[in-house]
Design an enzyme around this catalytic site. Structure first.
Site, mmCIF file in Angstrom:
data_model
loop_
_atom_site.group_PDB
_atom_site.id
_atom_site.type_symbol
_atom_site.label_atom_id
_atom_site.label_comp_id
_atom_site.label_asym_id
_atom_site.label_seq_id
_atom_site.Cartn_x
_atom_site.Cartn_y
_atom_site.Cartn_z
ATOM 1 N N CYS A 63 -67.203 -17.483 0.765
ATOM 2 C CA CYS A 63 -65.935 -18.155 1.066
ATOM 3 C C CYS A 63 -64.967 -18.096 -0.111
ATOM 4 C CB CYS A 63 -66.188 -19.623 1.421
ATOM 5 S SG CYS A 63 -67.454 -19.894 2.677
ATOM 6 N N ASP A 64 -65.476 -18.375 -1.309
ATOM 7 C CA ASP A 64 -64.600 -18.583 -2.459
ATOM 8 C C ASP A 64 -64.784 -17.570 -3.582
ATOM 9 O OD1 ASP A 64 -63.509 -21.034 -1.342
ATOM 10 O OD2 ASP A 64 -65.459 -21.929 -1.765
ATOM 11 N N CYS A 85 -70.215 -21.772 -1.700
ATOM 12 C CA CYS A 85 -70.232 -20.577 -0.849
ATOM 13 C C CYS A 85 -69.524 -19.397 -1.514
ATOM 14 C CB CYS A 85 -69.582 -20.898 0.496
ATOM 15 S SG CYS A 85 -69.445 -19.475 1.604
#
Length: 450
Positions: free
Chosen positions: A248-249, A245
């Site tokens: 997300c990261d 993701c």
């Protein structure tokens, strides 16, 4: 407040249209929507106008002029899962059978005792659904043998309310939400579900521990399983420098070098997103052709260079100077990961003709697809999308009383925060469904056989 009573947030009174909780009227095989009940109080001329208008609308619908003749899913030959404009009933045979079984349950047969809601799945969506249901004084149990996909994240930065200076791990975040639900009265059974029986009502959940749990409503929140690279030692890097993701990261790789693996929309969109964050983005695909839509392919093409043309100059790419910082690496496959202690150093590649290559990277985002976890469901009963995800309205599946939340139904957004929102919506819909079918006071003395 006692189980089965209305919480302060529920409506204290029922409108006249709610007097028929199943939303059907006698004399119609498929039933009639509650709004039809109001028509009984109208004058005959009004009813005639309504009938004429309805007939015209139905005629347009069946001719395909009002909406296209697109089936929901399933076997059209059997007449099941028939969509608008197609031949057959507007709801599935399974749906009709469940409605009949609900009617029997409402008559209070003594052998029909079950939980009000069972949530299958222990991730963000399932835990949030359980929290909302328990907060509404409903009898709910989570059945799951893990904490969901978020456990692959070492740190979760983009979930509302987390401390940016000390973000929790994915597992810790899910456990916090679960603790909230348990504090409110939910229960949790640490078992893997092997089968959801929708041939009976209450529904029956079978577990790998040879136990069964009956439920009047079920929320499926089992997520999806990521397709990884299947390389030796890959597990050492997952959640540390190998991710799925970018939203997300991705922030971990500001002005660093990353690789994105895949040839579909999600991979191309990940590369475009990371091109604004990282210094260089390698987009690696084993073929020269892609599954991504023409629009995103064009966007990537405009921001990319080909690896075989610039491989010796990659280190000098400077996006601040206007260089195109996406490097298309095709047709190449990753054959090995280099690094220690979860820290990735480089990727060993092999071109389709066998030629080797090596690129130094700080992280990898794998976007080669995922598989919804629905093996425990009867495929003949549930409408699905071509991707395998459950087909829903808001969250109701094609089986009345069974809802879906999170990535088992979401093939687009796939975020922890959207999974939480999905779980809340599924809980609210399940509560209203139980209430409308007069099942909120049922199943209060059922226990888990664990």
């Amino acid at each position: 407040m006692a189980y089965g009573t209305r919480s302060p947030l529920r409506r204290a009174t029922r409108s006249p249209l709610e007097s028929n909780p199943l939303g059907v009227l006698p004399g119609s095989p498929l039933g009639m929507p509650p709004a039809a009940a109001a028509a009984k109080s109208r004058s005959r001329p009004e009813l005639l106008h309504v009938a004429i208008g309805t007939t015209l609308l139905l005629g347009l619908a069946m001719s395909g002029l009002l909406w296209p003749q697109v089936p929901m899913a399933g076997n059209l030959d059997s007449g099941s899962w028939v969509g608008r404009g197609a031949k057959g009933d507007a709801v599935s045979d399974v749906g009709q059978r469940v409605l009949r079984m609900i009617e029997s349950a409402r008559r209070g047969k003594p052998n029909q005792v079950g939980r009000q809601v069972v949530v299958i799945g222990g991730g963000v969506a399932g835990a949030t659904a359980a929290l909302y249901l328990a907060r509404s004084q409903l009898d709910v149990v989570i059945v799951a043998d893990g904490w969901g996909q978020l456990t692959m994240s070492d740190r979760v930065y983009n979930f509302p309310g987390v401390d940016p200076e000390d973000p929790p791990s994915g597992e810790a975040l899910v456990q916090r939400i679960t603790k909230q639900a348990l504090t409110m009265g939910a229960q949790r059974a640490a078992h893997r579900v092997t089968r959801l029986d929708t041939d009976t009502f209450p529904f029956v959940i079978h577990t790998a521990a040879n136990t069964t749990i009956s439920a009047y409503s079920v929320i499926v929140a089992t997520g999806a399983t990521t397709k990884w690279l299947a390389l030796p030692g890959e597990g050492r890097f997952i959640g540390k420098t190998v991710h799925t993701c970018p939203l997300c990261d991705g922030d971990l790789y500001k002005q660093k070098v990353v690789a994105v693996v895949g040839g579909g929309d999600s991979a191309f969109e990940a590369a475009l997103y990371m091109s604004k964050v990282a210094r260089v983005v390698y987009l690696i695909h084993r073929r020269d052709t892609f599954r991504a839509t023409a629009r995103v392919q064009l966007q990537v093409k405009q921001a990319s260079q080909r690896f075989d043309e610039v491989r010796d100059a990659v280190g000098g790419i400077d996006p601040m100077a206007g260089d195109r910082n996406i490097v298309l690496v095709t047709p190449y496959s990753i054959v090995a990961l280099e690094g220690e202690d979860g820290s990735l150093d480089a990727l060993q590649l092999q071109r389709a003709d066998g030629a080797p290559a090596r690129i130094a990277v700080d992280g990898v985002f794998v976007n080669i697809g995922s598989t919804p976890n629905v093996d425990f469901l009867n495929k003949a009963h549930f409408a699905t999308l071509p991707s395998g995800h459950l087909r829903c309205g808001a969250t109701m599946t094609s089986v009345p009383g069974v809802f879906a939340a999170g990535e088992v139904a979401d093939r687009v957004y796939r975020q922890a925060v959207t999974a939480a929102g999905n779980g809340a919506v599924a809980a609210i819909e399940a509560e209203r469904w139980l209430d409308n079918n007069q099942l909120c006071g049922a199943g209060l003395h059922a226990h888990i056989g664990v």
